[in-house]
Design a protein around this motif. Sequence first.
Motif, PDB file in Angstrom:
ATOM      1  N   LEU A  27      14.619  -7.938 -34.558  1.00 39.28           N
ATOM      2  CA  LEU A  27      13.521  -7.785 -33.602  1.00 39.28           C
ATOM      3  C   LEU A  27      13.026  -6.353 -33.661  1.00 39.28           C
ATOM      4  CD1 LEU A  27      11.717  -8.630 -31.219  1.00 39.28           C
ATOM      5  CD2 LEU A  27      13.638  -8.155 -29.688  1.00 39.28           C
ATOM      6  N   ALA A  28      11.789  -6.177 -34.104  1.00 41.43           N
ATOM      7  CA  ALA A  28      11.188  -4.850 -34.191  1.00 41.43           C
ATOM      8  C   ALA A  28       9.818  -4.883 -33.536  1.00 41.43           C
ATOM      9  CB  ALA A  28      11.058  -4.420 -35.651  1.00 41.43           C
ATOM     10  N   MET A  29       9.503  -3.839 -32.767  1.00 36.59           N
ATOM     11  CA  MET A  29       8.237  -3.809 -32.029  1.00 36.59           C
ATOM     12  C   MET A  29       7.491  -2.509 -32.242  1.00 36.59           C
ATOM     13  SD  MET A  29       8.951  -5.488 -28.339  1.00 36.59           S
ATOM     14  CE  MET A  29       9.914  -6.982 -28.141  1.00 36.59           C
ATOM     15  N   GLN A  53      -0.255  -4.859 -29.334  1.00 34.27           N
ATOM     16  CA  GLN A  53       1.113  -4.606 -29.766  1.00 34.27           C
ATOM     17  C   GLN A  53       1.429  -5.413 -31.020  1.00 34.27           C
ATOM     18  OE1 GLN A  53       3.308  -5.705 -26.235  1.00 34.27           O
ATOM     19  NE2 GLN A  53       3.124  -3.656 -25.359  1.00 34.27           N
ATOM     20  N   ALA A  59       4.854  -6.975 -33.570  1.00 37.68           N
ATOM     21  CA  ALA A  59       6.287  -7.258 -33.628  1.00 37.68           C
ATOM     22  C   ALA A  59       6.604  -8.075 -34.866  1.00 37.68           C
ATOM     23  CB  ALA A  59       6.751  -8.012 -32.381  1.00 37.68           C
ATOM     24  N   ILE A  61       9.910 -10.571 -36.218  1.00 38.54           N
ATOM     25  CA  ILE A  61      11.082 -11.276 -35.707  1.00 38.54           C
ATOM     26  C   ILE A  61      11.734 -12.067 -36.826  1.00 38.54           C
ATOM     27  CG2 ILE A  61      11.884 -13.050 -34.082  1.00 38.54           C
ATOM     28  CD1 ILE A  61       8.524 -11.566 -33.428  1.00 38.54           C
ATOM     29  N   GLU A 116       5.584 -12.935 -37.145  1.00 44.94           N
ATOM     30  CA  GLU A 116       4.981 -11.644 -36.861  1.00 44.94           C
ATOM     31  C   GLU A 116       3.876 -11.840 -35.835  1.00 44.94           C
ATOM     32  OE1 GLU A 116       3.792  -9.623 -40.441  1.00 44.94           O
ATOM     33  OE2 GLU A 116       5.871  -9.381 -41.123  1.00 44.94           O
ATOM     34  N   GLU A 175       5.303  -7.629 -26.539  1.00 41.94           N
ATOM     35  CA  GLU A 175       6.672  -7.217 -26.215  1.00 41.94           C
ATOM     36  C   GLU A 175       7.420  -8.310 -25.455  1.00 41.94           C
ATOM     37  OE1 GLU A 175       7.091  -4.286 -22.812  1.00 41.94           O
ATOM     38  OE2 GLU A 175       4.975  -4.019 -23.299  1.00 41.94           O
ATOM     39  N   ALA A 200       7.530 -11.724 -28.178  1.00 37.62           N
ATOM     40  CA  ALA A 200       8.493 -11.542 -29.261  1.00 37.62           C
ATOM     41  C   ALA A 200       9.903 -11.898 -28.826  1.00 37.62           C
ATOM     42  CB  ALA A 200       8.441 -10.101 -29.763  1.00 37.62           C
ATOM     43  N   HIS A 201      10.246 -11.607 -27.587  1.00 38.66           N
ATOM     44  CA  HIS A 201      11.585 -11.965 -27.118  1.00 38.66           C
ATOM     45  C   HIS A 201      11.763 -13.488 -27.092  1.00 38.66           C
ATOM     46  CE1 HIS A 201      11.788  -7.771 -25.631  1.00 38.66           C
ATOM     47  NE2 HIS A 201      13.083  -7.939 -25.789  1.00 38.66           N
ATOM     48  N   THR A 256      12.325 -14.629 -30.574  1.00 36.79           N
ATOM     49  CA  THR A 256      13.636 -14.168 -31.032  1.00 36.79           C
ATOM     50  C   THR A 256      14.744 -15.078 -30.521  1.00 36.79           C
ATOM     51  OG1 THR A 256      12.868 -11.884 -31.076  1.00 36.79           O
ATOM     52  CG2 THR A 256      15.242 -12.218 -31.063  1.00 36.79           C
TER      53      THR A 256
END
Length: 464
Positions: free
Chosen positions: A350-352, A358, A360, A362, A410, A417, A420-421, A424
């Motif tokens: 997980l990168a943001m 925004q 991200a 995943i 992506e 933010e 993306a969670h 994930t």
Amino acid sequence: MGELVCDVAVIGAGTAGLAAYRAATEAGAHAVLIERGPGGTTCARVGCMPSKLLIAAATAAHAARNTDLFGIRVREVAVDGPAVLARLRAERDRFVGSVLEGQDDLPEDARIRGSARFVDARTLAVGEGLRIRFRAAIIATGSSPIVPGPLRGLGDRLLTTDTLFEMPDLPDSLAILGAGAVGIEIAQAMARLGVAVTVIDAGDTIAGLSELHLTRQAAGIFGAEMNLNLGATLVSAEPEGDGVRLDWIDRQGYGQVTRAAMVLAATGRAPNLDDLDLPAAGLRLGADGVPNFDHSTQVCTGAPILIAGDADAWRPVLHEASRQGRIAGTNAAALAAGRPVQAVAPWTRLAMVFTHPQAAAIGAPYDPGADNCVIGAMDFSDQGRARVEGHNQGGLRFWADRDGRLLGGEMLGPAVEHLAHLLTYAVADGLTARDVIERPIYHPTVEEALTTALTDMTRTKNQC
């Protein structure tokens, strides 16, 4: 020369080191924590927290200038650079203070100041006056900004993330080398605060995105706010007048010149390993100089030494550093006691990036050549809640195997933010697109974009 004997020696008191020390002691080991620098963790001092404070100020300025969409007229917006940076540093110092306060409960005899280096696979020298004999050691020395060769002669006109936030005022212009997560975050924030920004990057990706459609959208969106140059190569940099002159080659092979008050090197960070004398410890090093290690145990090949956090150059983000530190501390205590170490499956990636929109990434990276892969897509331009808020830019791309099990994705857009969670967790739990679609999502929310992309995946069966 003094000598100290311990079960576990932890080198570095940042996020990973503190987590490692606490995990080792909780597992019953006698541990010591060695720190040569200011402490306070990279995130709190020079990373995620001060950068988000800069972004918050830039977002406020940008929002104030763009109220016409809602029928709200704001006559004038003035940016007070010294005030912006003063608040940034005050809040940054508060975050750092909280981290340092968390170290106050550590026993005084467990905290050692100084630079450590390996004498052998069981011994550290700290400065010239202390030897530490250990049963296991943990390398948690963090990282430092990489400064490309052409920039090294610029003196105080060169900024890194270690110095950027100490400026007394915003510069009139800023050249940024690097369009990755840090580079593009700072570039957009500075541009929204009134700084003339030029970004130069040799690659074709931006904000950590690799999926072609999202990368193109990102280049168009961010390029509207700054002079963005991908596929460009820096040739030279030199002081000129009160600023800096950069000579570079653009994507088409033409020579270009950029003049700016200052330059920011945002080309990544390198592990702080050079001063440790790793060969003396018998560690096996990769081509990049980082010890070979098991990602599930954090144990290095060749010695009872573990590595965690930015020092291992694997996933240099705080939540990963903290987890790696805990794993390393627990396993170091086990090694010291002669017990077997425990393997722990790595977290789902997980990168943001906290630009606006925004971004991200995943799970599994995007692989356009994958045989057993389907993709789902959506565009935010007509997404209900995003249009209401005036944030309808970007899109989502998710990929799954032929059975619909989600592999990764992506994102570029509003509220990423949070979105993306959710993805994930779905990837980590082995869910399929249909599993997620059948779960409730409230209307009207940006989260409905997830359903749109996943429904597209189940209907079209488009190959990656």
